[in-house]
Design a protein around this motif. Structure first.
Motif, PDB file in Angstrom:
ATOM      1  N   ARG A 144       6.425  13.835 -26.466  1.00  0.00           N
ATOM      2  CA  ARG A 144       6.570  14.463 -27.793  1.00  0.00           C
ATOM      3  C   ARG A 144       5.440  15.479 -27.993  1.00  0.00           C
ATOM      4  N   PRO A 145       5.590  16.366 -28.982  1.00  0.00           N
ATOM      5  CA  PRO A 145       4.473  17.271 -29.284  1.00  0.00           C
ATOM      6  C   PRO A 145       3.239  16.463 -29.703  1.00  0.00           C
ATOM      7  N   ILE A 146       2.077  16.944 -29.327  1.00  0.00           N
ATOM      8  CA  ILE A 146       0.826  16.365 -29.820  1.00  0.00           C
ATOM      9  C   ILE A 146       0.678  16.786 -31.284  1.00  0.00           C
ATOM     10  N   LEU A 147       0.202  15.873 -32.125  1.00  0.00           N
ATOM     11  CA  LEU A 147       0.017  16.202 -33.542  1.00  0.00           C
ATOM     12  C   LEU A 147      -1.480  16.251 -33.860  1.00  0.00           C
ATOM     13  N   ALA A 148      -1.872  17.300 -34.580  1.00  0.00           N
ATOM     14  CA  ALA A 148      -3.294  17.479 -34.898  1.00  0.00           C
ATOM     15  C   ALA A 148      -3.441  17.862 -36.363  1.00  0.00           C
ATOM     16  N   THR A 149      -4.626  17.579 -36.895  1.00  0.00           N
ATOM     17  CA  THR A 149      -4.896  18.010 -38.270  1.00  0.00           C
ATOM     18  C   THR A 149      -6.316  18.494 -38.439  1.00  0.00           C
ATOM     19  N   VAL A 150      -6.467  19.456 -39.349  1.00  0.00           N
ATOM     20  CA  VAL A 150      -7.784  19.961 -39.709  1.00  0.00           C
ATOM     21  C   VAL A 150      -8.030  19.619 -41.174  1.00  0.00           C
ATOM     22  N   PRO A 151      -9.119  18.860 -41.463  1.00  0.00           N
ATOM     23  CA  PRO A 151      -9.396  18.525 -42.866  1.00  0.00           C
ATOM     24  C   PRO A 151      -9.572  19.783 -43.716  1.00  0.00           C
ATOM     25  N   LYS A 152      -9.127  19.706 -44.936  1.00  0.00           N
ATOM     26  CA  LYS A 152      -9.325  20.789 -45.904  1.00  0.00           C
ATOM     27  C   LYS A 152      -9.996  20.189 -47.124  1.00  0.00           C
ATOM     28  N   PRO A 153     -10.823  20.887 -47.874  1.00  0.00           N
ATOM     29  CA  PRO A 153     -11.242  22.270 -47.667  1.00  0.00           C
ATOM     30  C   PRO A 153     -11.901  22.477 -46.292  1.00  0.00           C
ATOM     31  N   LYS A 154     -11.749  23.687 -45.746  1.00  0.00           N
ATOM     32  CA  LYS A 154     -12.148  23.913 -44.351  1.00  0.00           C
ATOM     33  C   LYS A 154     -13.648  23.776 -44.143  1.00  0.00           C
ATOM     34  N   VAL A 155     -14.454  24.117 -45.128  1.00  0.00           N
ATOM     35  CA  VAL A 155     -15.884  23.794 -45.080  1.00  0.00           C
ATOM     36  C   VAL A 155     -16.281  23.226 -46.428  1.00  0.00           C
ATOM     37  N   GLY A 156     -17.312  22.395 -46.419  1.00  0.00           N
ATOM     38  CA  GLY A 156     -17.834  21.858 -47.679  1.00  0.00           C
ATOM     39  C   GLY A 156     -17.730  20.354 -47.776  1.00  0.00           C
ATOM     40  N   LEU A 157     -16.833  19.734 -47.016  1.00  0.00           N
ATOM     41  CA  LEU A 157     -16.769  18.274 -47.046  1.00  0.00           C
ATOM     42  C   LEU A 157     -18.049  17.712 -46.434  1.00  0.00           C
ATOM     43  N   GLY A 305       0.479  30.872 -32.556  1.00  0.00           N
ATOM     44  CA  GLY A 305       1.335  31.204 -33.685  1.00  0.00           C
ATOM     45  C   GLY A 305       2.471  30.213 -33.851  1.00  0.00           C
ATOM     46  N   THR A 306       3.341  30.513 -34.810  1.00  0.00           N
ATOM     47  CA  THR A 306       4.332  29.533 -35.274  1.00  0.00           C
ATOM     48  C   THR A 306       5.759  30.067 -35.215  1.00  0.00           C
ATOM     49  N   ALA A 307       5.993  31.092 -34.416  1.00  0.00           N
ATOM     50  CA  ALA A 307       7.342  31.679 -34.327  1.00  0.00           C
ATOM     51  C   ALA A 307       7.865  32.062 -35.713  1.00  0.00           C
ATOM     52  N   GLY A 308       6.960  32.519 -36.580  1.00  0.00           N
ATOM     53  CA  GLY A 308       7.375  33.005 -37.904  1.00  0.00           C
ATOM     54  C   GLY A 308       7.529  31.916 -38.953  1.00  0.00           C
ATOM     55  N   LEU A 309       7.260  30.645 -38.601  1.00  0.00           N
ATOM     56  CA  LEU A 309       7.498  29.559 -39.559  1.00  0.00           C
ATOM     57  C   LEU A 309       6.248  29.199 -40.360  1.00  0.00           C
ATOM     58  N   ALA A 338       0.737  25.359 -32.264  1.00  0.00           N
ATOM     59  CA  ALA A 338       1.344  26.026 -33.420  1.00  0.00           C
ATOM     60  C   ALA A 338       0.562  25.589 -34.644  1.00  0.00           C
ATOM     61  N   SER A 339       0.064  26.550 -35.417  1.00  0.00           N
ATOM     62  CA  SER A 339      -0.821  26.209 -36.528  1.00  0.00           C
ATOM     63  C   SER A 339      -0.796  27.324 -37.563  1.00  0.00           C
ATOM     64  N   GLY A 340      -1.029  26.949 -38.808  1.00  0.00           N
ATOM     65  CA  GLY A 340      -1.129  27.952 -39.866  1.00  0.00           C
ATOM     66  C   GLY A 340       0.043  27.843 -40.819  1.00  0.00           C
ATOM     67  N   GLY A 341      -0.112  27.051 -41.878  1.00  0.00           N
ATOM     68  CA  GLY A 341       0.944  26.952 -42.887  1.00  0.00           C
ATOM     69  C   GLY A 341       2.076  26.019 -42.511  1.00  0.00           C
ATOM     70  N   ALA A 353      12.531  26.122 -31.822  1.00  0.00           N
ATOM     71  CA  ALA A 353      12.084  27.437 -31.335  1.00  0.00           C
ATOM     72  C   ALA A 353      11.142  27.323 -30.139  1.00  0.00           C
ATOM     73  N   LEU A 354      10.313  26.258 -30.114  1.00  0.00           N
ATOM     74  CA  LEU A 354       9.216  26.241 -29.131  1.00  0.00           C
ATOM     75  C   LEU A 354       9.264  25.066 -28.161  1.00  0.00           C
ATOM     76  N   GLY A 355      10.198  24.145 -28.347  1.00  0.00           N
ATOM     77  CA  GLY A 355      10.269  22.992 -27.441  1.00  0.00           C
ATOM     78  C   GLY A 355       9.247  21.926 -27.813  1.00  0.00           C
ATOM     79  N   THR A 356       9.096  20.935 -26.922  1.00  0.00           N
ATOM     80  CA  THR A 356       8.248  19.783 -27.248  1.00  0.00           C
ATOM     81  C   THR A 356       6.880  19.835 -26.566  1.00  0.00           C
ATOM     82  N   ASP A 357       6.706  20.757 -25.616  1.00  0.00           N
ATOM     83  CA  ASP A 357       5.427  20.806 -24.893  1.00  0.00           C
ATOM     84  C   ASP A 357       4.448  21.683 -25.658  1.00  0.00           C
ATOM     85  N   ILE A 358       4.147  21.255 -26.871  1.00  0.00           N
ATOM     86  CA  ILE A 358       3.266  22.020 -27.758  1.00  0.00           C
ATOM     87  C   ILE A 358       2.396  21.032 -28.536  1.00  0.00           C
ATOM     88  N   CYS A 359       1.401  21.590 -29.224  1.00  0.00           N
ATOM     89  CA  CYS A 359       0.659  20.812 -30.218  1.00  0.00           C
ATOM     90  C   CYS A 359       1.042  21.382 -31.591  1.00  0.00           C
TER      91      CYS A 359
END
Ligand SMILES: O=C(COP(=O)(O)O)[C@H](O)[C@H](O)COP(=O)(O)O
Ligand SMILES: [Mg+2]
Length: 416
Positions: A144-157, A305-309, A338-341, A353-359
Protein backbone atom coordinates in the motif's frame (compact mmCIF):
# COMPACT_ATOMS: atom_id res chain seq x y z
CA UNK A 1 44.69 25.08 -35.68
CA UNK A 2 41.13 25.85 -36.53
CA UNK A 3 38.65 28.57 -35.65
CA UNK A 4 35.71 27.78 -33.34
CA UNK A 5 32.58 29.73 -34.08
CA UNK A 6 28.98 29.31 -33.07
CA UNK A 7 28.20 27.37 -36.25
CA UNK A 8 30.60 24.67 -35.11
CA UNK A 9 28.13 23.77 -32.35
CA UNK A 10 25.26 23.08 -34.73
CA UNK A 11 24.98 19.83 -36.67
CA UNK A 12 21.49 18.67 -37.61
CA UNK A 13 22.96 15.42 -38.97
CA UNK A 14 24.59 14.40 -35.68
CA UNK A 15 23.11 11.30 -34.04
CA UNK A 16 23.86 11.27 -30.29
CA UNK A 17 25.70 8.14 -29.22
CA UNK A 18 25.04 6.12 -26.08
CA UNK A 19 27.74 7.92 -24.08
CA UNK A 20 26.37 11.43 -24.73
CA UNK A 21 24.25 13.30 -22.19
CA UNK A 22 21.28 14.42 -24.29
CA UNK A 23 19.33 17.43 -23.05
CA UNK A 24 16.07 18.83 -24.36
CA UNK A 25 15.54 22.55 -23.94
CA UNK A 26 12.63 24.73 -24.94
CA UNK A 27 13.88 28.14 -26.05
CA UNK A 28 12.42 31.47 -27.10
CA UNK A 29 15.13 32.99 -29.30
CA UNK A 30 15.72 36.73 -28.91
CA UNK A 31 13.97 38.89 -31.50
CA UNK A 32 16.92 39.10 -33.88
CA UNK A 33 17.98 35.43 -33.52
CA UNK A 34 16.99 32.45 -35.63
CA UNK A 35 16.40 29.13 -33.86
CA UNK A 36 19.66 27.87 -35.34
CA UNK A 37 21.65 30.85 -34.11
CA UNK A 38 20.16 30.60 -30.62
CA UNK A 39 20.59 26.81 -30.45
CA UNK A 40 24.25 26.97 -31.45
CA UNK A 41 24.87 29.59 -28.74
CA UNK A 42 23.23 27.36 -26.14
CA UNK A 43 25.43 24.40 -27.12
CA UNK A 44 28.54 26.59 -27.21
CA UNK A 45 28.13 28.42 -23.90
CA UNK A 46 27.12 25.26 -22.02
CA UNK A 47 30.20 23.32 -23.22
CA UNK A 48 33.47 24.88 -24.35
CA UNK A 49 32.62 27.95 -26.44
CA UNK A 50 32.47 31.69 -25.88
CA UNK A 51 31.19 34.76 -27.68
CA UNK A 52 34.42 35.39 -29.61
CA UNK A 53 35.80 33.14 -32.33
CA UNK A 54 38.77 31.14 -30.95
CA UNK A 55 41.75 29.49 -32.57
CA UNK A 56 42.38 26.09 -31.04
CA UNK A 57 43.46 22.55 -31.85
CA UNK A 58 40.72 20.81 -33.77
CA UNK A 59 40.72 17.97 -31.20
CA UNK A 60 39.71 20.29 -28.36
CA UNK A 61 36.71 21.43 -30.33
CA UNK A 62 35.50 18.01 -31.38
CA UNK A 63 36.06 16.28 -28.05
CA UNK A 64 34.45 18.68 -25.63
CA UNK A 65 32.02 20.78 -27.66
CA UNK A 66 28.30 20.07 -27.34
CA UNK A 67 26.22 19.72 -30.49
CA UNK A 68 22.78 21.22 -31.08
CA UNK A 69 21.43 18.40 -33.21
CA UNK A 70 17.65 18.47 -33.05
CA UNK A 71 15.05 21.18 -33.54
CA UNK A 72 11.31 20.73 -33.32
CA UNK A 73 9.15 23.81 -32.87
CA UNK A 74 10.72 25.65 -29.95
CA UNK A 75 12.40 22.50 -28.61
CA UNK A 76 16.05 21.83 -29.25
CA UNK A 77 18.18 18.80 -28.46
CA UNK A 78 21.78 19.24 -27.39
CA UNK A 79 24.21 16.32 -27.08
CA UNK A 80 27.11 16.66 -24.63
CA UNK A 81 30.16 14.40 -24.73
CA UNK A 82 30.62 12.55 -21.42
CA UNK A 83 34.26 13.75 -21.19
CA UNK A 84 32.97 17.27 -20.59
CA UNK A 85 31.82 16.21 -17.12
CA UNK A 86 33.68 15.52 -13.90
CA UNK A 87 32.75 12.08 -12.60
CA UNK A 88 30.28 12.22 -9.71
CA UNK A 89 29.95 16.02 -9.43
CA UNK A 90 26.38 17.27 -9.74
CA UNK A 91 27.41 20.93 -9.28
CA UNK A 92 29.79 20.66 -12.24
CA UNK A 93 27.17 19.04 -14.48
CA UNK A 94 24.66 21.76 -13.64
CA UNK A 95 27.20 24.51 -14.26
CA UNK A 96 27.25 23.19 -17.84
CA UNK A 97 23.69 22.26 -18.70
CA UNK A 98 21.83 24.76 -16.49
CA UNK A 99 24.52 27.40 -16.00
CA UNK A 100 25.31 30.60 -17.92
CA UNK A 101 22.84 29.69 -20.65
CA UNK A 102 19.93 30.48 -18.32
CA UNK A 103 20.81 34.19 -18.57
CA UNK A 104 21.97 34.53 -22.20
CA UNK A 105 20.75 37.50 -24.21
CA UNK A 106 20.50 35.23 -27.26
CA UNK A 107 17.33 33.76 -25.78
CA UNK A 108 14.41 35.55 -24.18
CA UNK A 109 13.73 32.40 -22.20
CA UNK A 110 15.17 28.89 -21.94
CA UNK A 111 13.99 25.85 -19.98
CA UNK A 112 15.84 22.60 -19.43
CA UNK A 113 12.97 20.15 -19.90
CA UNK A 114 14.47 16.66 -19.86
CA UNK A 115 17.74 14.74 -19.84
CA UNK A 116 18.74 11.30 -21.11
CA UNK A 117 21.51 10.19 -18.78
CA UNK A 118 24.16 7.84 -20.17
CA UNK A 119 25.62 5.08 -18.02
CA UNK A 120 29.00 6.84 -18.19
CA UNK A 121 27.48 9.60 -16.02
CA UNK A 122 25.04 7.68 -13.81
CA UNK A 123 27.77 5.22 -12.80
CA UNK A 124 29.57 8.11 -11.07
CA UNK A 125 26.60 8.54 -8.71
CA UNK A 126 25.28 6.28 -5.95
CA UNK A 127 21.54 6.56 -6.57
CA UNK A 128 19.11 5.75 -3.76
CA UNK A 129 20.21 3.37 -1.04
CA UNK A 130 16.65 2.07 -0.45
CA UNK A 131 14.22 3.96 -2.70
CA UNK A 132 10.81 2.35 -3.00
CA UNK A 133 11.90 -0.62 -0.86
CA UNK A 134 11.54 1.49 2.33
CA UNK A 135 7.87 0.41 2.37
CA UNK A 136 8.98 -3.11 3.25
CA UNK A 137 12.57 -2.75 4.49
CA UNK A 138 11.99 0.01 7.01
CA UNK A 139 8.19 -0.01 7.45
CA UNK A 140 5.30 -2.46 7.35
CA UNK A 141 3.39 -0.80 4.51
CA UNK A 142 3.69 -3.81 2.17
CA UNK A 143 2.16 -2.90 -1.18
CA UNK A 144 0.00 0.00 0.00
CA UNK A 145 1.10 3.64 -0.21
CA UNK A 146 3.18 4.81 2.74
CA UNK A 147 1.26 7.37 4.81
CA UNK A 148 3.01 10.38 6.33
CA UNK A 149 2.04 13.49 8.22
CA UNK A 150 3.57 16.84 9.06
CA UNK A 151 2.34 18.51 12.27
CA UNK A 152 0.74 21.91 11.83
CA UNK A 153 1.25 24.77 12.57
CA UNK A 154 4.44 24.13 10.59
CA UNK A 155 6.62 25.97 13.10
CA UNK A 156 5.91 27.09 16.64
CA UNK A 157 4.83 23.88 18.35
CA UNK A 158 6.89 23.07 21.43
CA UNK A 159 8.79 19.79 21.44
CA UNK A 160 6.14 18.24 23.71
CA UNK A 161 3.30 19.35 21.47
CA UNK A 162 5.11 18.18 18.34
CA UNK A 163 5.73 14.74 19.83
CA UNK A 164 2.15 14.47 21.08
CA UNK A 165 0.80 15.22 17.60
CA UNK A 166 3.22 12.69 16.11
CA UNK A 167 2.20 10.00 18.56
CA UNK A 168 -1.51 10.50 17.86
CA UNK A 169 -0.90 10.33 14.12
CA UNK A 170 1.18 7.14 14.36
CA UNK A 171 -1.45 5.51 16.55
CA UNK A 172 -4.14 6.55 14.07
CA UNK A 173 -2.37 4.66 11.28
CA UNK A 174 0.27 6.79 9.56
CA UNK A 175 3.71 5.27 9.08
CA UNK A 176 5.86 8.38 9.12
CA UNK A 177 5.99 11.57 11.11
CA UNK A 178 7.66 14.33 9.10
CA UNK A 179 9.11 17.69 10.05
CA UNK A 180 8.10 20.65 7.97
CA UNK A 181 10.58 22.29 5.62
CA UNK A 182 11.25 25.29 7.86
CA UNK A 183 11.46 23.43 11.16
CA UNK A 184 15.11 22.66 11.96
CA UNK A 185 16.74 23.74 15.25
CA UNK A 186 14.84 26.72 16.63
CA UNK A 187 14.62 27.65 20.31
CA UNK A 188 10.94 26.73 20.61
CA UNK A 189 11.68 23.15 19.45
CA UNK A 190 15.41 22.26 19.54
CA UNK A 191 16.62 19.60 17.12
CA UNK A 192 18.14 17.10 19.51
CA UNK A 193 15.28 17.24 22.05
CA UNK A 194 12.74 16.75 19.29
CA UNK A 195 14.74 13.89 17.79
CA UNK A 196 15.20 12.03 21.07
CA UNK A 197 11.63 12.47 22.27
CA UNK A 198 10.02 11.68 18.93
CA UNK A 199 11.99 8.46 18.56
CA UNK A 200 11.18 7.45 22.13
CA UNK A 201 7.48 7.99 21.31
CA UNK A 202 7.94 5.99 18.10
CA UNK A 203 9.28 3.06 20.11
CA UNK A 204 6.30 3.17 22.46
CA UNK A 205 3.81 3.25 19.61
CA UNK A 206 5.52 0.42 17.72
CA UNK A 207 5.38 -1.69 20.85
CA UNK A 208 1.67 -1.01 21.31
CA UNK A 209 0.41 -1.26 17.72
CA UNK A 210 2.83 -3.85 16.32
CA UNK A 211 3.66 -1.87 13.16
CA UNK A 212 6.97 -0.23 12.38
CA UNK A 213 6.86 3.59 12.42
CA UNK A 214 9.55 6.17 11.78
CA UNK A 215 10.39 9.85 11.83
CA UNK A 216 11.60 12.08 8.97
CA UNK A 217 13.59 14.58 11.00
CA UNK A 218 14.71 17.68 9.14
CA UNK A 219 18.52 17.81 9.34
CA UNK A 220 18.80 20.77 6.92
CA UNK A 221 21.60 23.17 7.93
CA UNK A 222 25.06 24.29 6.84
CA UNK A 223 26.75 21.15 5.49
CA UNK A 224 29.07 20.26 8.41
CA UNK A 225 26.28 20.89 10.89
CA UNK A 226 23.95 18.80 8.77
CA UNK A 227 26.38 15.85 8.79
CA UNK A 228 26.55 16.06 12.58
CA UNK A 229 22.76 15.95 12.70
CA UNK A 230 22.79 12.87 10.47
CA UNK A 231 25.15 11.19 12.95
CA UNK A 232 22.80 12.15 15.81
CA UNK A 233 19.83 10.56 14.02
CA UNK A 234 21.79 7.31 13.74
CA UNK A 235 22.86 7.50 17.42
CA UNK A 236 19.26 7.90 18.51
CA UNK A 237 18.10 4.96 16.38
CA UNK A 238 16.23 6.80 13.61
CA UNK A 239 15.85 5.26 10.17
CA UNK A 240 15.42 8.39 8.01
CA UNK A 241 16.53 11.98 7.61
CA UNK A 242 14.75 14.74 5.75
CA UNK A 243 16.70 17.28 3.69
CA UNK A 244 15.54 20.47 1.96
CA UNK A 245 17.53 19.56 -1.11
CA UNK A 246 17.17 22.75 -3.13
CA UNK A 247 17.88 25.26 -0.36
CA UNK A 248 20.89 23.33 0.96
CA UNK A 249 22.32 22.58 -2.48
CA UNK A 250 23.44 19.57 -4.48
CA UNK A 251 26.93 19.32 -3.07
CA UNK A 252 25.47 19.12 0.44
CA UNK A 253 22.98 16.49 -0.73
CA UNK A 254 25.86 14.41 -2.07
CA UNK A 255 27.67 14.71 1.28
CA UNK A 256 24.56 13.70 3.21
CA UNK A 257 24.03 10.72 0.91
CA UNK A 258 27.56 9.48 1.68
CA UNK A 259 27.08 9.87 5.42
CA UNK A 260 23.67 8.15 5.30
CA UNK A 261 25.30 5.16 3.63
CA UNK A 262 27.58 4.78 6.68
CA UNK A 263 24.53 4.59 8.94
CA UNK A 264 21.95 2.87 6.72
CA UNK A 265 19.65 5.91 6.84
CA UNK A 266 17.14 6.74 4.10
CA UNK A 267 16.76 10.31 2.76
CA UNK A 268 13.42 12.07 2.37
CA UNK A 269 13.90 14.98 -0.04
CA UNK A 270 11.73 18.05 0.46
CA UNK A 271 11.84 20.30 -2.60
CA UNK A 272 11.00 23.72 -1.08
CA UNK A 273 12.14 26.45 -3.56
CA UNK A 274 11.88 24.15 -6.59
CA UNK A 275 9.24 26.45 -8.02
CA UNK A 276 11.85 29.20 -8.41
CA UNK A 277 13.24 26.94 -11.17
CA UNK A 278 10.25 25.07 -12.48
CA UNK A 279 7.11 27.18 -12.12
CA UNK A 280 7.45 29.10 -15.40
CA UNK A 281 6.58 26.81 -18.27
CA UNK A 282 8.99 28.59 -20.63
CA UNK A 283 12.03 29.25 -18.40
CA UNK A 284 14.19 27.51 -15.79
CA UNK A 285 14.65 23.84 -15.01
CA UNK A 286 11.71 21.43 -15.03
CA UNK A 287 10.71 19.42 -11.97
CA UNK A 288 11.33 16.35 -14.11
CA UNK A 289 15.03 17.24 -14.32
CA UNK A 290 15.19 18.17 -10.62
CA UNK A 291 13.76 14.71 -9.83
CA UNK A 292 16.31 13.04 -12.13
CA UNK A 293 19.22 14.84 -10.50
CA UNK A 294 17.88 13.92 -7.07
CA UNK A 295 17.79 10.24 -8.02
CA UNK A 296 21.38 10.33 -9.24
CA UNK A 297 22.49 12.05 -6.02
CA UNK A 298 20.73 9.31 -4.10
CA UNK A 299 17.63 10.53 -2.29
CA UNK A 300 15.12 7.79 -1.40
CA UNK A 301 11.88 9.85 -1.44
CA UNK A 302 11.10 13.04 -3.30
CA UNK A 303 8.03 15.26 -3.48
CA UNK A 304 6.68 15.32 -7.03
CA UNK A 305 3.29 16.96 -6.62
CA UNK A 306 -0.27 15.68 -6.50
CA UNK A 307 -1.37 15.33 -10.14
CA UNK A 308 -3.49 18.46 -9.67
CA UNK A 309 -5.38 17.16 -6.61
CA UNK A 310 -3.60 19.32 -4.02
CA UNK A 311 -2.95 22.98 -3.20
CA UNK A 312 0.14 23.70 -5.26
CA UNK A 313 0.56 24.50 -8.94
CA UNK A 314 0.13 21.56 -11.25
CA UNK A 315 2.85 19.65 -13.04
CA UNK A 316 3.45 16.34 -14.77
CA UNK A 317 3.35 14.20 -11.62
CA UNK A 318 2.52 10.90 -13.42
CA UNK A 319 5.29 11.39 -15.99
CA UNK A 320 7.88 12.27 -13.34
CA UNK A 321 6.83 9.34 -11.15
CA UNK A 322 7.12 6.94 -14.10
CA UNK A 323 10.68 8.14 -14.61
CA UNK A 324 11.51 7.72 -10.91
CA UNK A 325 10.11 4.17 -10.95
CA UNK A 326 11.65 3.20 -14.30
CA UNK A 327 15.07 1.83 -15.15
CA UNK A 328 18.04 4.18 -15.02
CA UNK A 329 21.13 2.04 -15.63
CA UNK A 330 20.49 0.00 -12.50
CA UNK A 331 20.04 2.88 -10.01
CA UNK A 332 17.37 2.07 -7.43
CA UNK A 333 13.96 3.68 -8.04
CA UNK A 334 12.87 6.63 -5.90
CA UNK A 335 9.60 6.69 -3.93
CA UNK A 336 7.54 9.70 -5.09
CA UNK A 337 5.77 11.69 -2.38
CA UNK A 338 2.40 13.33 -3.03
CA UNK A 339 1.93 16.27 -0.67
CA UNK A 340 0.30 19.67 -0.41
CA UNK A 341 -3.40 20.09 0.34
CA UNK A 342 -4.24 16.37 0.42
CA UNK A 343 -7.06 14.94 2.56
CA UNK A 344 -8.99 11.65 2.71
CA UNK A 345 -11.57 12.73 0.11
CA UNK A 346 -9.01 12.85 -2.73
CA UNK A 347 -7.11 9.66 -1.91
CA UNK A 348 -9.11 7.46 -4.33
CA UNK A 349 -8.37 9.74 -7.28
CA UNK A 350 -4.76 10.17 -6.20
CA UNK A 351 -4.19 6.40 -6.21
CA UNK A 352 -6.00 6.11 -9.56
CA UNK A 353 -3.67 8.74 -11.02
CA UNK A 354 -0.39 7.68 -9.40
CA UNK A 355 -0.69 4.02 -8.36
CA UNK A 356 0.24 2.55 -4.98
CA UNK A 357 4.04 2.85 -5.05
CA UNK A 358 3.95 6.32 -3.53
CA UNK A 359 3.95 8.09 -0.19
CA UNK A 360 0.82 10.11 0.63
CA UNK A 361 1.62 12.99 2.94
CA UNK A 362 -1.08 15.08 4.60
CA UNK A 363 -0.71 17.88 7.15
CA UNK A 364 -3.88 19.98 7.30
CA UNK A 365 -5.83 17.02 5.90
CA UNK A 366 -5.10 15.10 9.12
CA UNK A 367 -4.74 17.75 11.85
CA UNK A 368 -7.68 19.80 10.51
CA UNK A 369 -10.07 16.85 11.03
CA UNK A 370 -12.95 18.05 13.26
CA UNK A 371 -12.12 15.34 15.83
CA UNK A 372 -8.39 15.98 15.85
CA UNK A 373 -5.18 14.33 14.73
CA UNK A 374 -5.87 10.74 15.81
CA UNK A 375 -9.20 10.68 13.99
CA UNK A 376 -7.63 12.46 11.00
CA UNK A 377 -4.93 9.81 10.69
CA UNK A 378 -7.53 7.06 10.94
CA UNK A 379 -9.57 8.70 8.20
CA UNK A 380 -6.56 8.87 5.87
CA UNK A 381 -5.77 5.21 6.50
CA UNK A 382 -9.42 4.26 5.96
CA UNK A 383 -9.53 6.18 2.67
CA UNK A 384 -6.39 4.34 1.56
CA UNK A 385 -7.78 0.94 2.54
CA UNK A 386 -11.07 1.69 0.76
CA UNK A 387 -9.26 2.71 -2.42
CA UNK A 388 -7.13 -0.43 -2.41
CA UNK A 389 -10.22 -2.60 -1.86
CA UNK A 390 -11.97 -0.79 -4.71
CA UNK A 391 -14.79 0.39 -2.41
CA UNK A 392 -16.10 3.94 -3.06
CA UNK A 393 -15.15 6.29 -0.20
CA UNK A 394 -18.78 7.21 0.58
CA UNK A 395 -19.69 3.54 0.90
CA UNK A 396 -16.67 2.73 3.10
CA UNK A 397 -17.55 5.72 5.27
CA UNK A 398 -20.89 4.14 6.21
CA UNK A 399 -19.12 2.02 8.82
CA UNK A 400 -15.94 4.11 9.28
CA UNK A 401 -16.90 7.14 11.36
CA UNK A 402 -13.61 9.06 11.02
CA UNK A 403 -13.73 8.88 7.23
CA UNK A 404 -17.40 9.92 7.27
CA UNK A 405 -16.54 13.04 9.29
CA UNK A 406 -13.65 13.93 6.96
CA UNK A 407 -15.88 13.55 3.90
CA UNK A 408 -18.57 15.68 5.54
CA UNK A 409 -16.00 18.41 6.11
CA UNK A 410 -14.01 18.40 2.88
CA UNK A 411 -15.97 16.28 0.42
CA UNK A 412 -13.80 15.64 -2.62
CA UNK A 413 -12.66 19.25 -3.03
CA UNK A 414 -9.16 20.17 -4.14
CA UNK A 415 -8.02 23.14 -2.02
CA UNK A 416 -6.38 26.39 -3.17
O1 LIG B 1 3.70 20.99 4.43
C1 LIG B 1 3.42 20.47 3.39
C2 LIG B 1 2.06 19.92 3.15
O2 LIG B 1 1.14 20.39 4.12
P1 LIG B 1 -0.44 20.25 3.88
O3 LIG B 1 -0.71 18.78 3.75
O4 LIG B 1 -1.06 20.84 5.12
O5 LIG B 1 -0.80 21.02 2.65
C3 LIG B 1 4.47 20.32 2.39
O6 LIG B 1 5.66 20.93 2.83
C4 LIG B 1 4.21 21.00 1.09
O7 LIG B 1 2.94 20.88 0.66
C5 LIG B 1 5.16 20.44 0.07
O8 LIG B 1 4.65 20.56 -1.18
P2 LIG B 1 5.28 19.76 -2.40
O9 LIG B 1 5.11 18.31 -2.12
O10 LIG B 1 4.49 20.20 -3.56
O11 LIG B 1 6.72 20.16 -2.49
MG1 LIG C 1 5.55 21.94 4.35
Amino acid sequence: MTGIEYDDFLNREYEPDSTDLVCTFSIDPAEDMSMEAAASRVASESSNGTWAALHVDEDELTHLGAVACGMDGNEITVAYPAELFEVGSMPQILSCIAGNIMGMKAVDAIRLEDCEWPKSITSGFPGPQFGTSVAREKLDAGDRPILATVPKPKVGLSTDAHVRVGEEAWRGGVDLLKDDENLTDQDFNPFEDRLAESLAARDRVEEDVGERKDYLVNVTAETNEMLERVDLVAEHGGGFVMVDIITCGWSAVQSVRDRCQDHGLAIHAHRAMHAAFDRMDHHGVSMRVIAQISRLCGVDHIHTGTAGLGKLANEDTPGINDWLHGDCHGLNPVLPVASGGLHPGVVDRLIDALGTDICIQAGGGIHGHPDGTHAGAKALRQATDASLEGVPLEEYAQDHAELATALDKWGAETPR
